[in-house]
Design an enzyme around this catalytic site. Structure first.
Site, PDB file in Angstrom:
ATOM      1  N   SER A   3       0.845  -1.186   0.000  1.00  0.00           N
ATOM      2  CA  SER A   3       0.000   0.000   0.000  1.00  0.00           C
ATOM      3  C   SER A   3       0.884   1.241   0.000  1.00  0.00           C
ATOM      4  CB  SER A   3      -0.938  -0.026   1.210  1.00  0.00           C
ATOM      5  OG  SER A   3      -1.920   0.979   1.094  1.00  0.00           O
ATOM      6  N   ASN A   4       0.347   2.376   0.408  1.00  0.00           N
ATOM      7  CA  ASN A   4       1.117   3.616   0.413  1.00  0.00           C
ATOM      8  C   ASN A   4       0.712   4.465   1.617  1.00  0.00           C
ATOM      9  OD1 ASN A   4      -1.202   5.341  -0.435  1.00  0.00           O
ATOM     10  ND2 ASN A   4      -1.092   3.964  -2.190  1.00  0.00           N
ATOM     11  N   ARG A   5       1.298   5.650   1.728  1.00  0.00           N
ATOM     12  CA  ARG A   5       1.113   6.464   2.937  1.00  0.00           C
ATOM     13  C   ARG A   5      -0.150   7.314   2.925  1.00  0.00           C
ATOM     14  NH1 ARG A   5       5.679   6.341   5.892  1.00  0.00           N
ATOM     15  NH2 ARG A   5       7.614   5.883   4.810  1.00  0.00           N
ATOM     16  N   SER A   6      -1.011   7.164   1.952  1.00  0.00           N
ATOM     17  CA  SER A   6      -2.218   7.998   1.907  1.00  0.00           C
ATOM     18  C   SER A   6      -3.080   7.791   3.159  1.00  0.00           C
ATOM     19  CB  SER A   6      -3.037   7.638   0.668  1.00  0.00           C
ATOM     20  OG  SER A   6      -4.289   8.275   0.747  1.00  0.00           O
TER      21      SER A   6
END
Ligand code: C5P
Length: 399
Positions: A208-211
């Site tokens: 995933s990512n840091r959003s």
């Protein structure tokens, strides 16, 4: 949007009356003029002094209080109201309103007002389920009263069940929605995506990512408050569901694509604020992958480019999180994905972009207009985005 609005908050005799203090406080902080009317049963649960202090206004508790500026002309409050909210509303007040009683100040005010009325019931499950209460609520609904809740949960009787006062955010969301139903997005359907998608590696791991989803949720609330019907397609986040918004939960880019295609058939605008993973593992292991000293190589493939693929007669807005050549890269994405405009932000600054409450963005449109905005709360960025969307939309019909 609540400034200069006069809100009458009616409080009746339920244990949930203490929660009305939070409602009064939040409405006052948002700039509304809050006039509280309490029934005599409500005063048994919480003191009028609390509401006097929280709202800065006198609290009406009696119909014939000669010291009150409102009680002599008992309909003066009713006339001044932009909205009347009864929270908590007992079975008793619901019955009295349904029958048209006018034997206390709250009933009189509701009977006399032309403003919308919101009712947030709170009572014991059997009282709520009773067909008499249900009939009374149906009667009120048929007369355009807005009923919010009740919710399910722990009740004063010590049991779990339906009858708890609705979540305060739901009540506040309804108030905002009603007060702004003639806003510049009234009658429009806005689809917003939020959060970072999760692409599974095996049953316990994902990429995933840091959003954080904060930008997308701020957009959803702003669109709702300007009168739009909002569908929020969200990847997992830790943010509570915004009231008055249709929330569709997804995990992966593929699920988000499906949801976007499903709900945009009648949309007026699609705002893709989600950080959609650009790559996903080519295959997902059925079992948890065991640790091996040799390490692990995961083969990745591209996810569908949702904004690039989705077709329809609606305004398309993208976000571009860039760590270099902000304008150049964003312009390229704007063209590639066929967008009306793109909102680019530099994610290398600590006060802007992922996870924080503020953002510094540059809006670039297809005419080549470049508008660099200063650092501001994400909610303010959302308002600027919808200023642009509203310019592009056909004007709402007057109602
Ligand atoms: O990841 P990228 O910087 O290209 O994202 C730009 C825009 O495209 C964003 O609005 C994002 O939500 C959208 N996007 C998408 N599908 C993807 C990747 C990004 O719709 N697979």
């Amino acid at each position: 949007m609540l400034s200069n609005k006069t809100i009458i908050l009616g409080i009746t005799g339920s244990i949930a009356a203490y929660k009305a203090a939070e409602i009064a406080s939040q409405l006052t902080q948002a700039g509304a003029k809050v006039n509280v009317i309490m029934t005599k049963e409500a005063i048994e649960f919480i003191s009028p002094v609390t509401f006097r202090a929280l709202t800065g206004n006198p609290v009406v508790t009696e119909m014939f209080d000669l010291a009150s500026e409102f009680s002599i002309e008992h309909v003066s409050l009713a006339k001044s109201a932009d909205i009347v909210v009864i929270a908590p509303a007992t079975a008793n007040i619901i019955a009295k309103l349904a029958a048209g009683f006018a034997d206390d100040m709250l009933c009189c005010t509701v009977l006399a007002t032309r403003a919308p009325v919101v009712i947030a019931p709170a009572m014991e499950t059997n009282m709520y389920d009773n067909p008499i209460t249900q009939d009374n609520l149906s009667k009120l609904e048929a007369r355009n009263f807005v009923i919010v809740g009740p919710a399910t949960g722990w009740l004063a009787s010590g049991k779990e069940g339906l009858g708890r006062l609705a979540d305060i955010n739901d009540i506040l969301g309804s108030i905002r929605h009603i007060l702004d139903r003639d806003g510049d997005l009234a009658g429009k359907h806005i689809v917003i995506t939020a959060g970072g998608t999760q692409e599974p590696i095996d049953p316990v791991r994902y990429i995933s990512n840091r959003s954080s989803g904060k930008m997308g949720y701020a957009l959803a609330e702003a669109a709702r408050d300007r009168g739009a019907r909002v569908s929020l397609i969200t990847a997992p986040t830790s943010i509570p569901k915004p009231a008055g918004v249709d929330v569709i939960k997804v995990n992966t880019a593929q699920e988000m694509r499906q949801a976007v295609e499903n709900v945009t058939s009648q949309a007026d605008a699609l705002i893709m604020a989600a950080a959609v993973a650009d790559y996903r593992p080519k295959s997902t292991a059925n079992e948890k992958i065991k640790r091996r000293d040799a390490g692990l190589t995961i083969e990745m493939e591209c996810t569908p480019d949702i904004l690039g693929i989705v077709k329809g007669n609606f305004i398309k807005v993208g976000f571009a999180a860039e760590s270099s050549k902000l304008v150049e890269n964003a312009k390229e994405k704007l063209k590639q994905k066929g967008l009306d405009f793109i909102v680019a932000n530099d994610i290398t600054a600590s006060d802007s972009g992922f996870g924080v409450d503020t953002n510094r963005v540059t809006i670039i449109d297809r005419e080549g207009r470049i508008d660099s905005l200063p650092l501001m709360p994400k909610r303010d960025v959302a308002e600027r985005v919808f200023d642009r969307v509203a310019e592009l939309l056909p004007k709402p019909k007057s109602r």
